[in-house]
Write an enzyme that holds these catalytic residues in place. Sequence first.
Site, mmCIF file in Angstrom:
data_model
loop_
_atom_site.group_PDB
_atom_site.id
_atom_site.type_symbol
_atom_site.label_atom_id
_atom_site.label_comp_id
_atom_site.label_asym_id
_atom_site.label_seq_id
_atom_site.Cartn_x
_atom_site.Cartn_y
_atom_site.Cartn_z
ATOM 1 C CG HIS A 12 -1.974 93.552 36.352
ATOM 2 N ND1 HIS A 12 -2.771 94.254 37.046
ATOM 3 C CD2 HIS A 12 -3.170 92.574 36.067
ATOM 4 C CE1 HIS A 12 -4.027 94.437 37.147
ATOM 5 N NE2 HIS A 12 -4.208 93.317 36.419
ATOM 6 C CD GLU A 38 -3.896 94.317 32.902
ATOM 7 O OE1 GLU A 38 -4.459 93.787 32.422
ATOM 8 O OE2 GLU A 38 -4.332 95.093 33.762
ATOM 9 C CD GLU A 39 -5.953 97.333 35.773
ATOM 10 O OE1 GLU A 39 -6.553 97.460 34.799
ATOM 11 O OE2 GLU A 39 -6.437 96.436 36.532
ATOM 12 C CG ASP A 77 -7.944 93.355 37.492
ATOM 13 O OD1 ASP A 77 -7.041 92.795 37.414
ATOM 14 O OD2 ASP A 77 -8.588 94.351 36.806
ATOM 15 C CG HIS A 112 -11.487 98.076 36.549
ATOM 16 N ND1 HIS A 112 -10.939 98.612 35.392
ATOM 17 C CD2 HIS A 112 -10.570 96.843 36.677
ATOM 18 C CE1 HIS A 112 -9.841 98.028 35.039
ATOM 19 N NE2 HIS A 112 -9.828 96.794 35.796
#
Length: 333
Positions: free
Chosen positions: A58, A196-197, A168, A307
């Site tokens: 992603h 995606e998140e 990520d 994150h």
Amino acid sequence: MFLEELCNASGPVSHEDEVRNLIKEEIKTYVDEITVDRMGNIIAHKKGNGKKVMIDAHMDEVAFIITAINEDGTMKFEPMGGINSKVIPSKVVLIGKNRIPGVIGLKPIHLQSGEERKNSITYDKCCLDIGSKSKEETKKYVKLGDYAVFDTEYSEFGKGLVKAKALDDRAGCAVLIEVLKGKYDCDLYAAFNVMEEIGDRGAYVSAFQIQPDIGIAIEGTICADMPGIPGHLRATEVGKGPAISIMDRTSIFNEKVTNAIIETAESNAIPYQRRRAIAGGNDAGAIHTSGNGAKVATISVPCRYIHSSVSVASLSDFKNTVKLLEAYLLSLK
């Protein structure tokens, strides 16, 4: 390396344009066809006669969205994706396409009551400061709905480690790009997905279009190999190879596909580890439930401090993830 360009680019949820343009330009000579759907997913096709395989990463990163402008010129904001409020105070961000610099502010500890010091930090106690003196001045530079990303530059440090924002899943995007340079018998689709998140939204659309037999999600995943963390809570460890998942919040990964990936790693002397946690989820959860469904697995690059404003990963893990995915695709005759 291209991973640096990807990490330094801004690609918050639903605003992945900058990352998408970089990827399209980089892969155009390695694939037979590139399409961008209405969601903004890139679907790159390398034609083959074997099984239809979808490899996935992603493009989006966790970020913030401006929800209000205060009378003093500071702003209120909310997360786009899962950002723990504990990690946000005093972080430097860039706002909108013009990259307006800002700082996330919180009342200093000296002025906090005993009760405030005990309580968790919440978004409503923070503000975003661009150095403006009034609401009117801020509105010249920022509008409601603008996004903000962490202002962190990619760099290498230690022995073979990198630190950057958005590993990520820019690490996964970079893996897919490297893999697309090879030649395979399978009918290969590489999906660089959006959003995606906030629930794998792009992957539902791309998987429905592709209808793969096998889906492999490539992720930057959680890691907790630090002092005070017992071994059984270290989901993955940096420097020990790509992590192969058993299950997570949205998927139970196909045993045959997963075992084939493990056998590929062992037969090619590629280091790997099992992901020893079921927390979180990724695009595989959308791929295996779209259309007629697909057999799915996940291979991840371990990332510390995920994150947050900066994550840490190993270049050897990245390179071995590329090797493992290439070798697995070559095994599909």
